[in-house]
Scaffold this motif. Structure first.
Motif, PDB file in Angstrom:
ATOM      1  N   GLU A  43       0.833  -1.203   0.000  1.00 10.99           N
ATOM      2  CA  GLU A  43       0.000   0.000   0.000  1.00 10.99           C
ATOM      3  C   GLU A  43       0.870   1.256   0.000  1.00 10.99           C
ATOM      4  O   GLU A  43       1.983   1.265   0.522  1.00 10.99           O
ATOM      5  CB  GLU A  43      -0.894   0.018   1.236  1.00 10.99           C
ATOM      6  N   SER A 208       5.769  -1.256   0.359  1.00  8.33           N
ATOM      7  CA  SER A 208       4.875  -0.289   0.994  1.00  8.33           C
ATOM      8  C   SER A 208       5.563   1.068   0.977  1.00  8.33           C
ATOM      9  O   SER A 208       6.762   1.157   1.250  1.00  8.33           O
ATOM     10  CB  SER A 208       4.564  -0.697   2.439  1.00  8.33           C
ATOM     11  N   HIS A 224      -2.900   5.020  -2.399  1.00  7.84           N
ATOM     12  CA  HIS A 224      -4.146   4.290  -2.160  1.00  7.84           C
ATOM     13  C   HIS A 224      -4.997   5.036  -1.128  1.00  7.84           C
ATOM     14  O   HIS A 224      -6.217   5.138  -1.278  1.00  7.84           O
ATOM     15  CB  HIS A 224      -3.852   2.880  -1.658  1.00  7.84           C
TER      16      HIS A 224
END
Length: 286
Positions: A43, A208, A224
């Motif tokens: 993410e 990430s 995101h």
């Protein structure tokens, strides 16, 4: 979050204000004042806000480059908030940073290959021919030629220097990369190339990102979720679609309203809607 790579809770960083000959503490600068967020595997959390709101301090505190005043930092479920240098060293491999100015963050006396090889050598992961092969593979991953390993930072363009910084960040196969405004010092066309490279690497390696930026268009493209900081605190954190289309906090609305719009008709419509909210339904129908 059960699968969170990074969990930050109640993070605070205060800097003392000293005055007088004896340098007595007369106050505190609340650079980061109770920040909480988490980032899942694969993410990207975008962190936005005006200059001086504490974004870069959050980045450096999360990486333990700056010691936190209070709060907790968990990496892969393990609390690293108060670990000493020796105990923290293994976790350094799992989190890396890309700085804003690629030229300032590269040693001008070292070749690009040595810069990328340094973290691998320091952690004892490879040496000799194996080390050279790993560095060459990293150069190819970020769009550079292995022959450029012998070049020095001043021989690269701005975009190429940032690619060297990305290669260095990838050298230890980290889980988390903190990108502190990694494209703000680059031309617009080069910004797109670097952002697309970071997206491709994320999909390939399940990285990430904590992505810090001023440019909301860049944040919308790569993130995101987005967190909005104001005066050391996160005032809104939401999915990027919800935040950009239905902002809830007045400061978030002000940030979005400050984005330049090339079409004068759209700009005029936004100005009217801000003054007369009851007309939103009519504009939506038309």
């Amino acid at each position: 979050m059960a699968d969170a790579v990074l969990e930050v809770a109640g993070l605070k960083k205060y800097f003392p204000l000293k005055k007088g000959i004896l340098r007595r503490t007369v106050g505190q600068v609340y650079a980061v004042d109770g920040v909480s967020f988490s980032i899942a595997e694969g993410e990207t959390l975008g962190l936005v806000g005006e200059s001086g709101c504490g974004k870069s301090t959050v980045a450096r505190t999360v990486l333990r480059l700056v010691e936190p005043t209070a709060g907790s930092i968990r990496l892969g479920g393990r609390d690293i908030t108060h670990l000493r240098k020796a105990a923290l060293r293994p976790y350094r491999r799992e989190m890396q940073i890309i700085f804003q100015d690629p030229f300032a963050s590269l040693d001008p006396r070292m070749s690009a290959g040595d810069i990328v090889a340094e973290p691998i050598r320091v952690h004892g992961l490879a040496r000799g021919r194996d080390l050279a092969d790993r560095v060459a593979a990293l150069f190819q991953q970020v769009g550079l030629r292995p022959a450029q390993m012998r070049a020095y930072p001043h021989e690269f363009s701005g975009g190429q220097r940032q690619r060297v910084c990305i290669a260095r960040a990838l050298a230890l196969n980290p889980k988390l990369i903190v990108a502190d405004e990694p494209v703000s010092a680059l031309d617009v066309s080069i910004q797109a190339q670097v952002i697309n490279l970071m997206v491709d690497l994320q999909q390939e390696k399940r990285l990430s990102y904590l992505f810090i930026a001023h440019d909301l268009a860049v944040v919308e493209h790569i993130s995101h979720r987005v967190a909005v900081m104001y005066l050391g605190r996160i005032v809104e954190l939401a999915d990027k679609q919800a935040l950009f289309h239905r902002p809830l906090h007045p400061y978030t609305e002000a940030l979005l309203a400050a984005v330049p719009i090339p079409d004068p008709k759209i700009k005029r419509r936004k100005r009217v809607l801000s003054r007369f909210p009851s007309l939103r339904w009519s504009f939506g129908r038309n």
